[in-house]
Design an enzyme around this catalytic site. Structure first.
Site, short mmCIF file in Angstrom:
data_model
loop_
_atom_site.label_atom_id
_atom_site.label_comp_id
_atom_site.label_asym_id
_atom_site.label_seq_id
_atom_site.Cartn_x
_atom_site.Cartn_y
_atom_site.Cartn_z
N GLU A 266 -4.40 14.53 10.75
CA GLU A 266 -5.68 15.25 10.71
C GLU A 266 -6.18 15.41 9.28
OE1 GLU A 266 -5.71 19.10 12.72
OE2 GLU A 266 -7.40 18.50 13.94
N HIS A 287 16.90 2.17 21.27
CA HIS A 287 16.98 1.32 22.47
C HIS A 287 15.60 1.15 23.08
CE1 HIS A 287 21.41 1.73 22.41
NE2 HIS A 287 21.09 2.85 21.79
N LYS A 389 -15.05 18.10 20.43
CA LYS A 389 -15.31 19.48 20.87
C LYS A 389 -16.78 19.62 21.27
CE LYS A 389 -11.94 22.10 18.01
NZ LYS A 389 -11.79 23.09 16.94
O1 PA5 Z 1 -5.72 22.05 11.73
C1 PA5 Z 1 -6.78 22.37 12.23
O2 PA5 Z 1 -7.70 22.87 11.58
C2 PA5 Z 1 -7.00 22.18 13.72
O3 PA5 Z 1 -5.92 21.52 14.30
C3 PA5 Z 1 -7.17 23.54 14.39
O4 PA5 Z 1 -6.05 24.34 14.13
C4 PA5 Z 1 -7.38 23.39 15.90
O5 PA5 Z 1 -8.46 22.56 16.17
C5 PA5 Z 1 -7.62 24.76 16.54
O6 PA5 Z 1 -8.70 25.41 15.94
P1 PA5 Z 1 -8.90 26.96 16.03
O7 PA5 Z 1 -7.80 27.64 15.32
O8 PA5 Z 1 -10.23 27.21 15.39
O9 PA5 Z 1 -8.92 27.33 17.47
#
Ligand code: PA5
Length: 400
Positions: A266, A287, A389
């Site tokens: 990410e 394996h 989203k």
């Molecule tokens: O690392 C990040 O920013 C994302 O993975 C968020 O944690 C995830 O999308 C969840 O978002 P939120 O904490 O706003 O619900």
């Protein structure tokens, strides 16, 4: 302590030192930049007062429920799950039982969960920085309605703990209306960098893991090793190694690998760039995926996380400890994969301790952020995630 051995990377690359001026600039950015990098200064992740509150609240949770339900997704839950699973016994239920909810939309899971908690005392910690994540809101609202029928308003207020932004989002609104117990997620720290904040530390403390030791371990990290790792990944990426297997020999680290995958993918997978992180759990995957690593297209490298010593269990047949045998296998696998130009880098933990896990988490956070700067992409956003989203919300309630 954690040891890092990059020798298999270093051999073909003599130019690692050429990166140091770039790394110095990155360190400067991380230390002084204003955008979402308070996680780098561990002192800004949690104040001593909040740490005390987290420990007090975790004691309260431990004495007042059978099931502690953590609702959240991505960075709001993966880090806590990573640490809790690393220390959870294989064959014993914890008390309270900690259940994570939010990372799938399985109706079967939800149905079974509802039945399972029907006769159990429950406390919920809902975690969302934005307060707008639809999986989290969907589950929280569903369970909130269920529990509202079971508990009086007064009792319910002792069973809801909200971790969210100080001002924004529907969860903060709920806290303001109902006066629920809440924790504030520091605004300058993103989800996947929030393990060492209230986001990760409260559930981890409920599991009985020593959170102070985790923080001490992270603070003791030799950060240069994490920058070296970022450089080595960048060099390999330029050699067309576009896939990295995070390889483990202890299945208890599987959730940790999931959170490492998240922080790397990410943070760096943007603008058509980045290394795809995948997981290998050995010896099982020897394996399975092992065939590809040994013989398939030469697109990958491995980062092996190894625990030196768990216990002293001896296998009489070889007159060796099983941990030693595991290490022999890891070393020999690295040697044989190298024949297919798959190099392996080793991160060794002398033992599975909160100190070492704290250090490991901070190591990967630094390497992920530094690697993004080397790729010239913004580390702390996730436009790809936000894209889906928006589409889901548009479809579900006509919102743009
Ligand atoms: O690392 C990040 O920013 C994302 O993975 C968020 O944690 C995830 O999308 C969840 O978002 P939120 O904490 O706003 O619900």
């Amino acid at each position: 302590m954690i040891k890092f051995d990059f020798s298999t990377y270093m051999k073909p690359f003599n130019n690692i030192l050429d990166y140091q001026p770039k790394i110095n600039k990155i360190i400067n950015l991380l230390e002084t930049g204003t955008s979402m990098n308070d996680w780098y200064d561990l002192g800004k992740c949690i104040t001593p007062e909040t740490l005390e509150d987290v420990l007090k609240t975790s004691d309260y949770i431990r004495s007042n429920c059978d099931v502690f339900l953590v609702i959240g997704v991505g960075g709001s839950s993966l880090g806590a799950k990573a640490v809790i699973d690393a220390f959870k016994p294989y064959f014993k239920k914890s008390n309270p039982e900690i259940i994570f909810l939010g990372s799938s939309l399985s109706s079967t899971y939800l149905e079974e969960l509802i039945k399972y908690i029907d006769d159990k005392e429950v406390i919920i910690n809902v975690i969302s920085k934005s307060g707008t994540t639809f999986e989290t809101n969907l589950y929280f609202e569903y369970l909130y309605n269920k529990l509202s029928k079971r508990y009086s308003a007064e009792e319910l207020s002792k069973r809801i703990i909200v971790t969210t932004d100080a001002k924004e989002g529907s969860l903060r609104q709920l806290v303001n209306e109902k006066n629920y117990k809440s924790f504030v997620l520091p605004s300058n720290i993103g989800g996947r960098y929030s393990v060492m904040t209230v986001v990760g530390l409260l559930p981890i403390a409920v599991a009985g893991v020593d959170i102070n030791e985790m923080i001490i371990g992270a603070k003791a990290l030799n950060k240069q090793m994490a920058f070296d790792y970022a450089v080595i990944r960048d060099l390999l990426y330029k050699e067309d190694k576009k896939v990295e297997s995070i390889t483990i020999y202890e299945p208890k680290l599987l959730s940790l690998v999931e959170s490492i995958k998240q922080v790397l993918a990410e943070t760096q997978g943007k603008e058509g760039k980045g290394i795809l992180p995948i997981a290998s759990i050995n010896t099982g995957d020897l394996h399975s995926l092992g065939q590809f690593y040994q013989d398939g297209s030469q697109i990958l490298f491995e980062t092996v996380i190894n625990i030196e010593c768990n216990n002293e269990l001896v296998i009489p047949k070889y007159n060796k400890e099983l941990d030693e045998i595991n290490k022999i296998v890891a070393n020999q696998v690295a040697t044989s994969h190298m024949k297919n130009k798959v190099c392996s880098n080793f991160i060794s933990l002398d033992a599975l301790t909160p100190f070492n896990i704290g250090q490991l988490i901070y190591f990967f956070e630094i390497a992920a952020a530094a690697g993004a700067y080397l790729l010239e992409v913004e580390p702390f956003n996730q436009p790809g995630v936000n894209e889906y989203k928006k589409l889901v919300l548009k479809e579900l309630d006509g919102n743009e």
